[in-house]
Design an enzyme around this catalytic site. Structure first.
Site, PDB file in Angstrom:
ATOM      1  N   SER A 293      14.089 -73.785   6.198  1.00 22.08           N
ATOM      2  CA  SER A 293      15.430 -73.260   5.951  1.00 22.08           C
ATOM      3  C   SER A 293      15.715 -72.032   6.801  1.00 22.08           C
ATOM      4  O   SER A 293      14.900 -71.103   6.880  1.00 22.08           O
ATOM      5  CB  SER A 293      15.598 -72.899   4.473  1.00 22.08           C
ATOM      6  OG  SER A 293      16.828 -72.249   4.243  1.00 22.08           O
ATOM      7  N   ASP A 294      16.885 -72.014   7.429  1.00 23.19           N
ATOM      8  CA  ASP A 294      17.378 -70.803   8.079  1.00 23.19           C
ATOM      9  C   ASP A 294      17.512 -69.693   7.042  1.00 23.19           C
ATOM     10  O   ASP A 294      17.798 -69.953   5.872  1.00 23.19           O
ATOM     11  CB  ASP A 294      18.768 -71.065   8.671  1.00 23.19           C
ATOM     12  CG  ASP A 294      18.685 -71.416  10.143  1.00 23.19           C
ATOM     13  OD1 ASP A 294      17.631 -71.200  10.740  1.00 23.19           O
ATOM     14  OD2 ASP A 294      19.683 -71.911  10.675  1.00 23.19           O
ATOM     15  N   LYS A 295      17.304 -68.472   7.479  1.00 21.39           N
ATOM     16  CA  LYS A 295      17.570 -67.337   6.584  1.00 21.39           C
ATOM     17  C   LYS A 295      19.045 -66.992   6.569  1.00 21.39           C
ATOM     18  O   LYS A 295      19.690 -66.999   5.523  1.00 21.39           O
ATOM     19  CB  LYS A 295      16.754 -66.113   7.012  1.00 21.39           C
ATOM     20  CG  LYS A 295      17.062 -64.855   6.182  1.00 21.39           C
ATOM     21  CD  LYS A 295      16.332 -63.639   6.691  1.00 21.39           C
ATOM     22  CE  LYS A 295      16.960 -63.094   7.967  1.00 21.39           C
ATOM     23  NZ  LYS A 295      18.273 -62.416   7.736  1.00 21.39           N
TER      24      LYS A 295
END
Length: 777
Positions: A293-295
């Site tokens: 997951s992207d932050k």
């Protein structure tokens, strides 16, 4: 050939021929070819060979039925798939812009597609950078969110590089074009999108099942042909029988049922804010073991907020924020300026009037305002802490700045005082706050057995802080350890995500990847479950298989839950299909070998396929509950369990045949009785295998029950009126139906302990042989 500045037109044309246009060229595939591809797979191949042989033998009724099955599967699959081309179309549209270029000693505007390496180009506020450029003069603030998904613009000056598709937010600059078209940073992304992609596990499943069934039926067909040769049976009689036996082994409706089940699930997901662009991704979501997951924008809100104020000396927090705000301006639209001004207004901090303002300059790394304080002319500055403290000769600020940075904040220094004698006022920390729904979404995914790995461009210290806040436990790695068993990957460039997905896949992980920028598109395409978040660019959305229309990760949890429900339904269908294939194949072949006659006609076998598939396709809406661990198909365990159940049903249908013989039924009527026995046992088997516990532990879906009732009525009426088969009395049909119900209840008593013993050797799921959780409401 090259002028003092830029190129002349002749040299530009020569280079255009050499390097090609500054565009992404993609050959569009014809629609009719896409449709024909639906007939080019192992399952269609077997049906097509059988169709040709049936036509050669003049069996037109059978040929028509097989052709209808082929066309039905092709049309259903074609309508629901083949949307990936939109990714490249979106990439191409990005380059349809104009550019300012210096040629033949003067500036002119030309289509961006005509740019070549070596051209001298100029960009200013509002421009889309037309190709990769090495800046030679000027300074600009560049928004690279279309490439990286990061909202913070970056400063670029002489000797730095800017990439195509970036947007100039402030300033202007000139530079030399270094790469165009597919050789540009943007174009290479397009090439990765074109070539990226993982093999569908659904395709592997279908092929695995087909291999087992065809091997078994191939063995039986060979045995029958040897028997027929020994017994000198006419080839014209035995060959159609062998062909129908072969067709009965092909899971004809398997691709169509999978497509129907995932299509129905996609409609439900759309109502929950998840758009499905590749149907196979629903099944892949059920098996997803790892989510990268992207932050920014996914786990955080993708907006700056004031995280901390650290006044120094005699200054107060109010004075610090007031001076930081006065050194900011709405007109710059700089996210830092807007954040500080908004914080001052929210806290009611007075912003003094000013009589001069100098926006942030990448060269000086600060912005500055002039104002009057008690009749004295003051200057207020904000910028990089190292710059501000050097101007004010301040000491003792380093540890405070390091603490703020370790907490994930972007640190700015602020100074104010009489012109020429400013004093250090303190530090402000700006941060991207955690989304309020992130913790809950991560917990739901953990409960489903999905490991979430955070991927960020932040430094390791910041990444550790954010990970701790989110409850992500495990090692924090930098980009040198891409593919390692890490909970967090920090300092990652967008292009690293593609390699991260590949390396996790090499470890036999089923990978989900979230993204929002153009540079994320290859990783989204490579992952089994590519997820474009709500703020994603059009290119990222087109490359993904799932598109979230609501912010955050809650939609991913919905997709996993839905995928696992679909898995349970498909597992029931697959198991039922294998059981019925074994039963029919064994009954037809052994019946011929033992009784030396055809126990059922070829036309009734094809009618049986329609009758069974009509019901089993309604499993697409059956009531089930998702398992709590990733679902993976185990074809060998599935085949073994199905064979055990099939042997019991084979004994049943031989019992039906024996009773029919004892009743003195003629051959044609006996074949009708066998047909009804196969249909009724097929319907009962659906109810038997959909529930791991006893049949009555869960209620089937309304559509499934309706299909079973209608199927029973239709075949009973066909037998009563003698349509397509010899007539038998309705009372005999009802007696057979009652006997089937009693036999099913008996099998149900044997099934539960058998499957409890086999629990570790079969896949997860609610179906009989298939796992740990049962169907539910």
């Amino acid at each position: 050939m090259v002028t003092e500045k830029g190129l002349n037109e002749a040299e530009a044309q020569r280079r255009l021929q050499q390097y090609g246009p500054n565009a992404i060229i993609e050959k569009q595939q014809r629609i009719w070819l896409l449709f024909l591809q639906k007939f080019w797979d192992p399952v269609p191949w077997m049906l097509e060979v059988t169709l040709i042989l049936e036509m050669i033998l003049g069996k037109w009724a059978e040929a028509v039925i097989i052709a209808m099955l082929l066309v039905f599967n092709a049309v259903l699959g074609f309508r629901q798939e083949h949307k990936a081309q939109a990714a490249l179309d979106a990439l191409k549209k990005r380059l349809h812009i104009t550019a300012r270029v210096f040629r033949d000693g003067q500036w002119r505007s030309i289509p961006a597609r005509d740019l070549v390496p070596g051209d001298l180009a100029h960009v200013r506020v509002g421009d889309i950078v037309p190709a990769d450029m090495a800046l030679t003069e000027g300074a600009i603030l560049v928004d690279q969110s279309a490439l990286t998904g990061e909202s913070m613009p970056v400063d670029r000056g002489a000797s730095s590089v800017v990439y195509s598709a970036s947007i100039v937010r402030r300033g202007e600059a000139s530079g030399t074009i270094t790469a165009t078209g597919t050789q540009s940073y943007f174009g290479k992304t397009a090439e990765l999108v074109r070539t990226a992609g993982s093999k569908s596990h659904l395709e592997e499943l279908v092929l695995g099942i087909v291999r087992y069934l065809v091997f078994m039926d191939g063995f039986l067909v060979v045995a029958i042909l040897i028997y027929a040769t020994v017994m000198r049976m006419p080839l014209s009689e035995i060959l159609p029988f062998a062909l129908i036996l072969f067709v009965a082994s092909v899971p004809v409706a398997l691709p169509a049922t999978f497509t129907l089940a995932t299509a129905m699930a996609s409609l439900g997901l759309a109502q929950r804010g998840v758009l499905v662009t590749r149907l196979a991704a629903i099944e892949e979501a059920a098996a997803m073991s790892d989510l990268c997951s992207d932050k920014t924008g996914t786990l955080t809100e993708n907006r700056l907020s004031l995280a901390a104020t650290k006044p120094m000396g005699d200054a107060t927090a109010v004075q610090l924020l007031s001076m930081a705000a006065v050194a900011s301006d709405d007109a710059t639209q700089d996210p830092i300026d807007l954040t500080l001004l908004a914080a001052a207004r929210e806290q009611g901090v007075a912003i003094p009037p000013r009589d001069g303002f100098t926006p942030f300059d990448p060269a000086t790394k600060r912005s500055e305002a002039l104002l009057q304080v008690d009749g004295v002319r003051w200057q207020a500055m904000k910028g990089a802490p190292q710059v501000i403290t050097a101007l004010t000769k301040s000491q003792g600020w380093e540890r405070v700045a390091e603490t703020l940075a370790a907490q994930g904040a972007r640190v700015l220094g602020v100074a104010a005082g009489p012109v020429g004698r400013p004093e250090f006022v303190g530090l402000v920390g700006l941060a991207d706050p955690i989304r309020p729904d992130a913790l809950q979404a991560l917990q739901v995914l953990r409960d489903f057995g999905v490991r979430v790995r955070m991927v960020t461009g932040d430094n390791v210290a910041t990444a550790k802080t954010v990970a701790a806040t989110l409850g992500l436990t495990g090692e924090v790695c930098d980009r040198a350890d891409i593919g390692g068993d890490c909970a967090v990957y920090a300092e990652v460039f967008p292009e690293d995500k593609f390699h991260l997905v590949q390396r996790l896949q090499q470890k036999r992980k089923i990978v989900g990847m979230t993204g929002d920028g153009v540079n994320d598109a290859p990783a989204l395409r490579q992952a089994e479950v590519g997820i474009a978040v709500e703020s994603a660019t059009d290119v990222a959305k087109a490359a993904a298989s799932l598109v979230l229309t609501n912010p955050g990760l809650s939609g991913v949890a919905d997709a996993v839950e839905t995928g696992r429900r679909v898995y349970q339904r498909l597992l029931t269908y697959t198991l039922n299909k294998i059981v019925k294939t074994f039963q029919v194949a064994l009954f037809l072949s052994l019946g011929l070998l033992v009784f030396q006659k055809f126990v059922i006609t070829p036309i009734l076998v094809l009618l049986l396929l329609f009758a069974n598939d009509f019901v089993t396709m309604s499993l697409a809406s059956d009531h089930v509950r998702p398992s709590q661990t990733p679902d993976r198909w185990d074809v060998r365990a599935l085949i073994f369990a199905a064979l055990v159940v099939a042997m019991a049903w084979t004994a049943y249908i031989f019992g039906v045949y024996a009773i029919g013989q004892a009743m003195g039924l003629p051959v044609r009527a006996l074949q009708t009785l066998d047909f009804l026995g196969l249909v009724f046992s097929g319907l009962a088997n659906v109810l038997l295998v959909r529930e791991r516990g006893h049949i009555w532990h869960s209620r089937p879906g309304a559509l499934l029950l309706l299909a079973i009732v209608l199927d029973t009525i239709v075949v009973s009426l066909l037998a009563d009126y003698g349509l397509l088969m010899a007539r038998i009395p309705l009372i005999t049909t009802m007696q057979l139906l009652g006997a089937t119900i009693l036999y099913t209840l008996l099998l149900d008593q044997l099934k539960v302990p058998l499957l409890g013993h086999r629990k570790k050797g079969v896949p997860n799921g609610p179906a009989t042989t298939a796992g740990t959780s049962a169907s539910s409401h």
